[in-house]
Design a protein around this motif. Sequence first.
Motif, PDB file in Angstrom:
ATOM      1  N   VAL A 239      -3.637  17.017 -19.629  1.00 19.83           N
ATOM      2  CA  VAL A 239      -4.047  15.619 -19.446  1.00 19.83           C
ATOM      3  C   VAL A 239      -4.181  15.358 -17.957  1.00 19.83           C
ATOM      4  CG1 VAL A 239      -3.432  13.206 -19.823  1.00 19.83           C
ATOM      5  CG2 VAL A 239      -2.887  14.921 -21.553  1.00 19.83           C
ATOM      6  N   PRO A 240      -5.309  14.819 -17.497  1.00 21.01           N
ATOM      7  CA  PRO A 240      -5.445  14.511 -16.062  1.00 21.01           C
ATOM      8  C   PRO A 240      -4.366  13.523 -15.623  1.00 21.01           C
ATOM      9  CG  PRO A 240      -7.574  14.385 -17.164  1.00 21.01           C
ATOM     10  CD  PRO A 240      -6.545  14.525 -18.249  1.00 21.01           C
ATOM     11  N   PRO A 241      -3.792  13.699 -14.435  1.00 23.86           N
ATOM     12  CA  PRO A 241      -2.737  12.785 -13.982  1.00 23.86           C
ATOM     13  C   PRO A 241      -3.180  11.327 -13.941  1.00 23.86           C
ATOM     14  CG  PRO A 241      -2.769  14.758 -12.625  1.00 23.86           C
ATOM     15  CD  PRO A 241      -3.979  14.835 -13.503  1.00 23.86           C
ATOM     16  N   ARG A 242      -4.425  11.074 -13.552  1.00 24.53           N
ATOM     17  CA  ARG A 242      -4.868   9.675 -13.481  1.00 24.53           C
ATOM     18  C   ARG A 242      -4.853   9.017 -14.861  1.00 24.53           C
ATOM     19  NH1 ARG A 242      -9.449  12.858 -13.098  1.00 24.53           N
ATOM     20  NH2 ARG A 242     -11.086  12.441 -14.649  1.00 24.53           N
ATOM     21  N   LYS A 243      -5.089   9.815 -15.905  1.00 27.92           N
ATOM     22  CA  LYS A 243      -5.040   9.272 -17.257  1.00 27.92           C
ATOM     23  C   LYS A 243      -3.611   9.047 -17.701  1.00 27.92           C
ATOM     24  CE  LYS A 243      -6.954  10.021 -21.867  1.00 27.92           C
ATOM     25  NZ  LYS A 243      -7.780  10.920 -22.718  1.00 27.92           N
ATOM     26  N   SER A 244      -2.710   9.936 -17.325  1.00 22.64           N
ATOM     27  CA  SER A 244      -1.306   9.765 -17.666  1.00 22.64           C
ATOM     28  C   SER A 244      -0.695   8.569 -16.948  1.00 22.64           C
ATOM     29  CB  SER A 244      -0.532  11.042 -17.315  1.00 22.64           C
ATOM     30  OG  SER A 244       0.826  10.918 -17.653  1.00 22.64           O
ATOM     31  N   ILE A 245      -1.180   8.284 -15.747  1.00 23.53           N
ATOM     32  CA  ILE A 245      -0.697   7.117 -15.008  1.00 23.53           C
ATOM     33  C   ILE A 245      -1.294   5.825 -15.550  1.00 23.53           C
ATOM     34  CG2 ILE A 245      -0.652   6.035 -12.712  1.00 23.53           C
ATOM     35  CD1 ILE A 245      -0.605   8.803 -11.522  1.00 23.53           C
TER      36      ILE A 245
ATOM     37  N   ILE B 295       0.837  -1.211   0.000  1.00 26.00           N
ATOM     38  CA  ILE B 295       0.000   0.000   0.000  1.00 26.00           C
ATOM     39  C   ILE B 295       0.868   1.255   0.000  1.00 26.00           C
ATOM     40  CG2 ILE B 295      -1.663   1.312   1.353  1.00 26.00           C
ATOM     41  CD1 ILE B 295      -2.894  -1.345   2.231  1.00 26.00           C
ATOM     42  N   PHE B 296       1.926   1.260   0.803  1.00 25.64           N
ATOM     43  CA  PHE B 296       2.836   2.410   0.817  1.00 25.64           C
ATOM     44  C   PHE B 296       3.497   2.609  -0.543  1.00 25.64           C
ATOM     45  CE2 PHE B 296       3.646   2.020   5.680  1.00 25.64           C
ATOM     46  CZ  PHE B 296       2.404   2.601   5.904  1.00 25.64           C
ATOM     47  N   LEU B 297       3.909   1.511  -1.166  1.00 24.76           N
ATOM     48  CA  LEU B 297       4.544   1.601  -2.474  1.00 24.76           C
ATOM     49  C   LEU B 297       3.575   2.176  -3.509  1.00 24.76           C
ATOM     50  CD1 LEU B 297       6.872   1.022  -4.425  1.00 24.76           C
ATOM     51  CD2 LEU B 297       5.986  -1.328  -4.643  1.00 24.76           C
ATOM     52  N   LEU B 298       2.348   1.706  -3.497  1.00 27.15           N
ATOM     53  CA  LEU B 298       1.349   2.218  -4.439  1.00 27.15           C
ATOM     54  C   LEU B 298       1.111   3.708  -4.228  1.00 27.15           C
ATOM     55  CD1 LEU B 298      -0.785   1.769  -6.629  1.00 27.15           C
ATOM     56  CD2 LEU B 298      -2.377   1.059  -4.816  1.00 27.15           C
ATOM     57  N   PHE B 299       1.023   4.124  -2.968  1.00 27.06           N
ATOM     58  CA  PHE B 299       0.773   5.536  -2.672  1.00 27.06           C
ATOM     59  C   PHE B 299       1.923   6.417  -3.177  1.00 27.06           C
ATOM     60  CE2 PHE B 299       1.607   9.058   0.283  1.00 27.06           C
ATOM     61  CZ  PHE B 299       0.469   9.813   0.078  1.00 27.06           C
ATOM     62  N   LEU B 300       3.159   6.010  -2.913  1.00 26.43           N
ATOM     63  CA  LEU B 300       4.304   6.811  -3.337  1.00 26.43           C
ATOM     64  C   LEU B 300       4.414   6.881  -4.860  1.00 26.43           C
ATOM     65  CD1 LEU B 300       6.998   5.634  -0.750  1.00 26.43           C
ATOM     66  CD2 LEU B 300       5.794   7.830  -0.813  1.00 26.43           C
ATOM     67  N   LEU B 301       4.124   5.779  -5.528  1.00 20.75           N
ATOM     68  CA  LEU B 301       4.203   5.785  -6.984  1.00 20.75           C
ATOM     69  C   LEU B 301       3.145   6.704  -7.593  1.00 20.75           C
ATOM     70  CD1 LEU B 301       4.872   2.015  -7.800  1.00 20.75           C
ATOM     71  CD2 LEU B 301       6.504   3.906  -7.802  1.00 20.75           C
ATOM     72  N   VAL B 302       1.923   6.600  -7.117  1.00 20.08           N
ATOM     73  CA  VAL B 302       0.854   7.451  -7.653  1.00 20.08           C
ATOM     74  C   VAL B 302       1.156   8.925  -7.382  1.00 20.08           C
ATOM     75  CG1 VAL B 302      -1.588   8.052  -7.426  1.00 20.08           C
ATOM     76  CG2 VAL B 302      -0.900   5.656  -7.544  1.00 20.08           C
ATOM     77  N   LEU B 303       1.666   9.217  -6.186  1.00 17.57           N
ATOM     78  CA  LEU B 303       1.982  10.604  -5.853  1.00 17.57           C
ATOM     79  C   LEU B 303       3.103  11.150  -6.738  1.00 17.57           C
ATOM     80  CD1 LEU B 303       1.625  13.044  -3.974  1.00 17.57           C
ATOM     81  CD2 LEU B 303       3.302  11.993  -2.435  1.00 17.57           C
TER      82      LEU B 303
ATOM     83  N   GLY C 158       2.733   2.275 -16.437  1.00 16.92           N
ATOM     84  CA  GLY C 158       2.037   3.539 -16.275  1.00 16.92           C
ATOM     85  C   GLY C 158       2.785   4.691 -16.915  1.00 16.92           C
ATOM     86  N   TYR C 159       3.096   5.703 -16.109  1.00 17.95           N
ATOM     87  CA  TYR C 159       3.725   6.922 -16.627  1.00 17.95           C
ATOM     88  C   TYR C 159       5.078   6.635 -17.276  1.00 17.95           C
ATOM     89  CZ  TYR C 159       6.009  11.476 -16.608  1.00 17.95           C
ATOM     90  OH  TYR C 159       6.687  12.600 -16.982  1.00 17.95           O
ATOM     91  N   ALA C 160       5.900   5.819 -16.634  1.00 20.33           N
ATOM     92  CA  ALA C 160       7.233   5.533 -17.177  1.00 20.33           C
ATOM     93  C   ALA C 160       7.132   4.834 -18.530  1.00 20.33           C
ATOM     94  CB  ALA C 160       8.020   4.664 -16.186  1.00 20.33           C
ATOM     95  N   PHE C 161       6.210   3.913 -18.672  1.00 21.82           N
ATOM     96  CA  PHE C 161       6.053   3.198 -19.940  1.00 21.82           C
ATOM     97  C   PHE C 161       5.596   4.142 -21.051  1.00 21.82           C
ATOM     98  CE2 PHE C 161       3.278   0.541 -22.732  1.00 21.82           C
ATOM     99  CZ  PHE C 161       4.299  -0.170 -23.337  1.00 21.82           C
ATOM    100  N   GLN C 162       4.715   5.070 -20.753  1.00 24.84           N
ATOM    101  CA  GLN C 162       4.270   6.025 -21.761  1.00 24.84           C
ATOM    102  C   GLN C 162       5.407   6.916 -22.231  1.00 24.84           C
ATOM    103  OE1 GLN C 162       0.731   8.170 -20.657  1.00 24.84           O
ATOM    104  NE2 GLN C 162      -0.242   6.378 -19.781  1.00 24.84           N
ATOM    105  N   ARG C 163       6.275   7.321 -21.312  1.00 30.40           N
ATOM    106  CA  ARG C 163       7.425   8.132 -21.728  1.00 30.40           C
ATOM    107  C   ARG C 163       8.405   7.295 -22.559  1.00 30.40           C
ATOM    108  NH1 ARG C 163       4.183  10.513 -19.890  1.00 30.40           N
ATOM    109  NH2 ARG C 163       3.842  10.554 -22.154  1.00 30.40           N
ATOM    110  N   LEU C 164       8.526   6.015 -22.245  1.00 30.18           N
ATOM    111  CA  LEU C 164       9.399   5.150 -23.037  1.00 30.18           C
ATOM    112  C   LEU C 164       8.846   4.949 -24.438  1.00 30.18           C
ATOM    113  CD1 LEU C 164      12.046   3.577 -22.727  1.00 30.18           C
ATOM    114  CD2 LEU C 164      10.697   1.559 -22.151  1.00 30.18           C
ATOM    115  N   VAL C 165       7.539   4.874 -24.572  1.00 30.93           N
ATOM    116  CA  VAL C 165       6.916   4.781 -25.901  1.00 30.93           C
ATOM    117  C   VAL C 165       7.206   6.045 -26.705  1.00 30.93           C
ATOM    118  CG1 VAL C 165       4.699   4.679 -27.112  1.00 30.93           C
ATOM    119  CG2 VAL C 165       5.126   3.167 -25.177  1.00 30.93           C
ATOM    120  N   ASP C 166       7.131   7.204 -26.069  1.00 32.11           N
ATOM    121  CA  ASP C 166       7.455   8.452 -26.764  1.00 32.11           C
ATOM    122  C   ASP C 166       8.915   8.498 -27.194  1.00 32.11           C
ATOM    123  OD1 ASP C 166       4.866   9.283 -26.369  1.00 32.11           O
ATOM    124  OD2 ASP C 166       5.331  10.437 -24.550  1.00 32.11           O
TER     125      ASP C 166
END
Length: 382
Positions: free
Chosen positions: A67-73, A46-54, A143-151
Amino acid sequence: MSFLERLRALGWFLLAAAWFLFSDLVAYRAASGLSFGDYLEPLYRIFLLFLLVLGYSLMSLLTQRGVPPRKSIGLDARPGWKREWALGAAVGWSAVVVCILPTAIIGGLVITVFTNVHQYWVLVLDLIALLAGTLAVEVGFRGYAFQRLVDAMGPFMATFFMAVIFAVWRTHATPTTTAAVLFSFLFGWVLSLGALRTRALWVSWGLHFAWAAAMSMLFGLTIAGGMNYSPVFVTNPVGPSWITGGLQGPEASIFGLLVGVALLIAIVRVTSDLKYRYGFPEIVPAGIPVDLDASARRQHEAAMAHPAPAEPQLVQILPVNQPTGIPSPPASEPTNSPENAAQSTASDLPVAAETNSHTPPASHEEPSAPIPDEEPPGPGTS
């Protein structure tokens, strides 16, 4: 994208990867400081999920304006997201059954059940740990890291590279086999394809959770380098290692590799409709993403508030050199002939000048006398 934009996207990917490692370390230490017992795993996940989302939300606000952050994640709560999660869970559950069935038929499964009440409470805690843990892994790797890698690299190279990283991370903790590493690579590629084709994590999360929960908690088998989450069911497979996978579980068997390849085909088939609906790249004019749904809604509201004006009535346009009321020259005498040009009288010139602004000015020479018994030519013929 230009080279500079790709390089910038790669930099943000590296920063996101560093944040994942930092969050993993901080989350584990925080959970260890609070509990060393049964609550360690759920608190850590749970802590890991919270820190990653933040962290990824803040990165999205800096790099993905509009772009809303939840969509980017990848956690956009769009219509039908629960059905997408259930679709991924159904695929994951089916894959586990297909992977275990040959072991049960050819070899055998020796199942041990613990009926202590405390074990069932630990089962609930482990279920929470799996829910939060698989989601945290999907946010970190798809999530976010994978989208930046695709770019930065394009979709094919991004899915391949992320699958390699996922396989190394998943199997580095304990001694493993080549088959287990290959399966982790295929499994990571499947999850990356699900995120890429649907532009969200719901299908990938459902598949990942169903695979881990069914394999370890329901059937009591080991996954990912010898981990077993089930405190109630413990299963020991019987048979050669190429069928059972040995200490690595069915993921390291020959049937696990075949299931990994079959999952690549299955994820493409089951996400075809979602790819048609969400899988195309977002239109980004001038570098700012556009929410097409909101834009279409605003255009529709503007059209309803301000209806289009009525079409103007058609207006008959008459030639400038033939105003109404002045007879046109006879058909037998063309207006363009040189004879008519020579027969123009001085009285005709003012009329032509009034009716046709493009008529050249009258000459200073004496106009010739009109020819008797002939009708003077019409205006505009000089």
